[in-house]
Structure formats: structure tokens, C-alpha cells
Design a protein around this motif. Structure first.
Motif, PDB file in Angstrom:
ATOM      1  N   UNK A 142       0.791  -1.214   0.000  1.00 12.43           N
ATOM      2  CA  UNK A 142       0.000   0.000   0.000  1.00 12.43           C
ATOM      3  C   UNK A 142       0.827   1.270   0.000  1.00 12.43           C
ATOM      4  N   UNK A 143       2.120   1.170   0.273  1.00  8.65           N
ATOM      5  CA  UNK A 143       2.961   2.358   0.296  1.00  8.65           C
ATOM      6  C   UNK A 143       3.273   2.809  -1.124  1.00  8.65           C
ATOM      7  N   UNK A 144       3.308   4.112  -1.313  1.00  5.62           N
ATOM      8  CA  UNK A 144       3.623   4.663  -2.621  1.00  5.62           C
ATOM      9  C   UNK A 144       5.091   5.046  -2.679  1.00  5.62           C
ATOM     10  N   UNK A 145       5.645   4.910  -3.839  1.00  2.00           N
ATOM     11  CA  UNK A 145       7.027   5.329  -4.054  1.00  2.00           C
ATOM     12  C   UNK A 145       7.016   6.797  -4.471  1.00  2.00           C
ATOM     13  N   UNK A 146       7.702   7.660  -3.725  1.00  2.00           N
ATOM     14  CA  UNK A 146       7.696   9.073  -4.034  1.00  2.00           C
ATOM     15  C   UNK A 146       8.643   9.415  -5.173  1.00  2.00           C
ATOM     16  N   UNK A 147       9.646   8.618  -5.393  1.00  2.00           N
ATOM     17  CA  UNK A 147      10.615   8.875  -6.455  1.00  2.00           C
ATOM     18  C   UNK A 147      10.379   7.916  -7.607  1.00  2.00           C
ATOM     19  N   UNK A 148       9.278   8.120  -8.305  1.00  2.00           N
ATOM     20  CA  UNK A 148       8.989   7.249  -9.436  1.00  2.00           C
ATOM     21  C   UNK A 148       9.883   7.642 -10.612  1.00  2.00           C
ATOM     22  N   UNK A 149      10.340   6.665 -11.384  1.00  2.00           N
ATOM     23  CA  UNK A 149      11.252   6.979 -12.488  1.00  2.00           C
ATOM     24  C   UNK A 149      10.561   7.783 -13.592  1.00  2.00           C
ATOM     25  N   UNK A 150      11.289   8.732 -14.124  1.00  5.32           N
ATOM     26  CA  UNK A 150      10.788   9.565 -15.214  1.00  5.32           C
ATOM     27  C   UNK A 150      11.401   9.042 -16.510  1.00  5.32           C
ATOM     28  N   UNK A 151      10.590   8.771 -17.539  1.00  4.88           N
ATOM     29  CA  UNK A 151      11.172   8.257 -18.787  1.00  4.88           C
ATOM     30  C   UNK A 151      12.058   9.310 -19.451  1.00  4.88           C
ATOM     31  N   UNK A 152      13.179   8.843 -19.961  1.00  5.51           N
ATOM     32  CA  UNK A 152      14.113   9.731 -20.642  1.00  5.51           C
ATOM     33  C   UNK A 152      13.576  10.063 -22.030  1.00  5.51           C
ATOM     34  N   UNK A 153      14.039  11.185 -22.572  1.00 10.71           N
ATOM     35  CA  UNK A 153      13.636  11.538 -23.929  1.00 10.71           C
ATOM     36  C   UNK A 153      14.288  10.558 -24.903  1.00 10.71           C
TER      37      UNK A 153
END
Length: 54
Positions: free
Chosen positions: A30-41
Motif C-alpha cells: 500500500x505504500x507509494x514510491x515518491x521517487x517514481x522513475x521519469x522516462x528519458x527523452x
């Protein structure tokens, strides 16, 4: 010898595993990850060849 009497200990074992397998995984997932990966260009980076001086 009370260790050989399965009546209370087997029930405790079963209820403990029911708690481990139902309650704890739902709390952990149930815990959320605050640092979700951002897709690179997807643009290609321009690389230059090296100019060796020899």
C-alpha cells in the motif's frame, strides 16, 4: 510434555501465517514510491569521434 500437545500451538501457527500472508503484504504494497522513475527523452545524443594526436 506440553510441547507435544498440538491443540493450542497448531492454531497459533495457522493464525500467525494467515496474518503474515494477508495483512502484512497489503500494508507493505500500500505504500507509494515518491521517487517514481521519469522516462528519458528518446532523442539520440550526438557523439563525436575522438581526435587522437598520434
Amino acid at each position: 510434555m506440553p510441547q507435544l500437545n498440538l491443540n493450542p500451538w497448531f492454531a497459533i501457527l495457522v493464525f500467525t501465517w494467515i496474518i503474515f500472508l494477508t495483512v502484512i503484504p497489503t500494508k507493505v504494497l500500500g505504500h507509494l514510491s515518491f521517487n517514481e522513475p521519469i522516462p528519458m527523452s528518446e532523442e539520440k545524443h550526438k557523439t563525436e569521434s575522438w581526435n587522437w594526436p598520434w
